[in-house]
Design a protein around this motif. Sequence first.
Motif, PDB file in Angstrom:
ATOM      1  N   GLU A  75      59.428  53.918  46.828  1.00 21.79           N
ATOM      2  CA  GLU A  75      58.561  53.209  45.887  1.00 21.79           C
ATOM      3  C   GLU A  75      57.767  52.132  46.710  1.00 21.79           C
ATOM      4  O   GLU A  75      58.453  51.551  47.566  1.00 21.79           O
ATOM      5  N   PRO A  76      56.484  51.883  46.127  1.00 26.26           N
ATOM      6  CA  PRO A  76      55.666  50.707  46.637  1.00 26.26           C
ATOM      7  C   PRO A  76      56.633  49.464  46.327  1.00 26.26           C
ATOM      8  O   PRO A  76      57.570  49.342  45.459  1.00 26.26           O
ATOM      9  N   PHE A  77      56.223  48.323  47.094  1.00 22.87           N
ATOM     10  CA  PHE A  77      57.155  47.211  46.874  1.00 22.87           C
ATOM     11  C   PHE A  77      56.187  46.052  46.858  1.00 22.87           C
ATOM     12  O   PHE A  77      55.154  45.847  47.449  1.00 22.87           O
ATOM     13  N   TYR A  78      56.432  44.941  45.951  1.00 22.54           N
ATOM     14  CA  TYR A  78      55.613  43.925  45.714  1.00 22.54           C
ATOM     15  C   TYR A  78      56.351  42.679  45.568  1.00 22.54           C
ATOM     16  O   TYR A  78      57.181  42.657  44.639  1.00 22.54           O
ATOM     17  N   PHE A  79      56.293  41.683  46.557  1.00 23.35           N
ATOM     18  CA  PHE A  79      57.061  40.467  46.394  1.00 23.35           C
ATOM     19  C   PHE A  79      56.063  39.348  46.370  1.00 23.35           C
ATOM     20  O   PHE A  79      55.394  39.018  47.302  1.00 23.35           O
ATOM     21  N   GLU A  80      56.132  38.526  45.336  1.00 23.68           N
ATOM     22  CA  GLU A  80      55.465  37.402  45.342  1.00 23.68           C
ATOM     23  C   GLU A  80      56.178  36.253  45.952  1.00 23.68           C
ATOM     24  O   GLU A  80      57.090  35.844  45.853  1.00 23.68           O
TER      25      GLU A  80
ATOM     26  N   LEU B  78      46.766  41.720  46.874  1.00 28.09           N
ATOM     27  CA  LEU B  78      46.988  40.411  47.718  1.00 28.09           C
ATOM     28  C   LEU B  78      45.922  39.504  47.501  1.00 28.09           C
ATOM     29  O   LEU B  78      46.165  38.064  47.472  1.00 28.09           O
ATOM     30  N   LYS B  79      44.731  39.983  47.678  1.00 29.25           N
ATOM     31  CA  LYS B  79      43.282  39.210  47.681  1.00 29.25           C
ATOM     32  C   LYS B  79      43.286  38.180  46.256  1.00 29.25           C
ATOM     33  O   LYS B  79      42.928  37.166  46.206  1.00 29.25           O
ATOM     34  N   GLU B  80      44.196  38.935  45.095  1.00 29.65           N
ATOM     35  CA  GLU B  80      44.039  38.070  43.798  1.00 29.65           C
ATOM     36  C   GLU B  80      45.072  36.927  43.954  1.00 29.65           C
ATOM     37  O   GLU B  80      45.022  35.979  43.191  1.00 29.65           O
ATOM     38  N   ARG B  81      46.023  36.621  44.837  1.00 26.91           N
ATOM     39  CA  ARG B  81      47.149  35.919  44.955  1.00 26.91           C
ATOM     40  C   ARG B  81      46.970  34.878  46.212  1.00 26.91           C
ATOM     41  O   ARG B  81      47.771  34.155  46.043  1.00 26.91           O
ATOM     42  N   CYS B  82      46.677  35.601  46.995  1.00 28.21           N
ATOM     43  CA  CYS B  82      46.337  34.781  48.223  1.00 28.21           C
ATOM     44  C   CYS B  82      45.075  34.248  49.051  1.00 28.21           C
ATOM     45  O   CYS B  82      44.040  35.140  48.822  1.00 28.21           O
ATOM     46  N   HIS B  83      44.983  33.428  49.709  1.00 28.02           N
ATOM     47  CA  HIS B  83      43.580  32.801  50.616  1.00 28.02           C
ATOM     48  C   HIS B  83      43.723  33.381  52.095  1.00 28.02           C
ATOM     49  O   HIS B  83      42.696  33.266  52.647  1.00 28.02           O
ATOM     50  N   THR B  84      44.737  33.699  52.664  1.00 23.14           N
ATOM     51  CA  THR B  84      44.993  34.239  53.989  1.00 23.14           C
ATOM     52  C   THR B  84      45.844  35.445  53.860  1.00 23.14           C
ATOM     53  O   THR B  84      46.961  35.642  53.321  1.00 23.14           O
ATOM     54  N   ILE B  85      45.356  36.667  54.645  1.00 25.54           N
ATOM     55  CA  ILE B  85      46.083  37.777  54.612  1.00 25.54           C
ATOM     56  C   ILE B  85      46.174  38.373  56.109  1.00 25.54           C
ATOM     57  O   ILE B  85      45.259  38.267  56.938  1.00 25.54           O
TER      58      ILE B  85
ATOM     59  N   GLY C  39      49.323  36.331  52.293  1.00 23.50           N
ATOM     60  CA  GLY C  39      49.663  37.473  52.089  1.00 23.50           C
ATOM     61  C   GLY C  39      50.060  38.410  53.256  1.00 23.50           C
ATOM     62  O   GLY C  39      49.302  38.333  54.411  1.00 23.50           O
ATOM     63  N   ILE C  40      50.922  39.161  53.279  1.00 22.00           N
ATOM     64  CA  ILE C  40      51.097  40.192  54.169  1.00 22.00           C
ATOM     65  C   ILE C  40      51.122  41.661  53.597  1.00 22.00           C
ATOM     66  O   ILE C  40      52.134  41.847  52.678  1.00 22.00           O
ATOM     67  N   LEU C  41      50.228  42.203  54.099  1.00 24.57           N
ATOM     68  CA  LEU C  41      50.174  43.789  53.635  1.00 24.57           C
ATOM     69  C   LEU C  41      50.872  44.583  54.707  1.00 24.57           C
ATOM     70  O   LEU C  41      50.827  44.429  55.902  1.00 24.57           O
TER      71      LEU C  41
ATOM     72  N   CYS D 101      53.104  43.090  49.951  1.00 29.75           N
ATOM     73  CA  CYS D 101      52.859  44.265  49.492  1.00 29.75           C
ATOM     74  C   CYS D 101      52.885  45.446  50.394  1.00 29.75           C
ATOM     75  O   CYS D 101      52.487  45.377  51.627  1.00 29.75           O
ATOM     76  N   GLY D 102      53.912  46.357  50.059  1.00 32.22           N
ATOM     77  CA  GLY D 102      53.950  47.710  50.744  1.00 32.22           C
ATOM     78  C   GLY D 102      53.628  48.623  50.015  1.00 32.22           C
ATOM     79  O   GLY D 102      54.271  49.247  49.092  1.00 32.22           O
ATOM     80  N   PRO D 103      52.195  49.148  49.959  1.00 31.94           N
ATOM     81  CA  PRO D 103      51.901  50.411  49.157  1.00 31.94           C
ATOM     82  C   PRO D 103      52.261  51.458  49.377  1.00 31.94           C
ATOM     83  O   PRO D 103      52.898  51.917  50.812  1.00 31.94           O
TER      84      PRO D 103
END
Length: 248
Positions: free
Chosen positions: A11-16, A83-90, A21-23, A50-52
């Motif tokens: 499954e994809p994973f999303y950790f706030e 990630l862009k919706e939540r983070c200023h740096t990726i 942000g790290i993709l 985020c791990g799509p």
Amino acid sequence: MTKYPIIEGAEPFYFEGNEIGILVSHGFTGTTHSVKPLGEAYHKAGYTVCGPRLKGHGTHYEDMETSTYQEWIQSVEEGYAWLKERCHTIFVVGLSMGGTLTLYMAENHPEIKGIVSINAAIDIPALNPQAFEADPHTRFLDSAGSDVKKENADEIGYDKTPVASLKELYKLLGIVKNDLPKITCPTLIFVSTEDHVVPPLNSTYITENISSAEKKAITLENSYHVATLDNDQQIIIDESLKFFKDYQ
């Protein structure tokens, strides 16, 4: 067309976490299982991760047969948008073809702060689809298997590789290879000295052809291709966390 469920563990994973942000992208025929340990470690350090799940992956190889390289790119782009919706740096991190997609993102999103490639692919002669076009009846090939040196550390992935998908892979590799000089962000490159899937010279070529002023290659002496699940996993985690801290 048959609808296949997602394989458990794929499954994809999303950790706030914080506003950095790290993709993290998995590779060709693989799943998020191969990169989740990195995602968990990055989140533990405070980052949003985020791990799509790449389109056609983590279900059944017949699903993959109908997916395109543009859809694999779109899968990563969707994770980037999250990630862009939540983070200023990726930052972007990727294993194998995930590393290829990481390079693609840096080529097309110069705002990315930095990238980490792990045994990234730009040319895999053994998987060149031209070698299999002589027999039009060949739809699937046996996969190379889980290329991990560590005992009992198998990767969750497909046991068959669609020939149609190899053609899509090679389209992606060609595009990314041609655009390597567009990459200017800080870059950390991990390469296993013994890799039975992607020749280590891929990483040498990447290092020599990107335009980044700040780039570093780290050799992994005790891991095969899926180094994220192998003996050098902690080196990858520690060095990439240091990289994020240095460039955030």
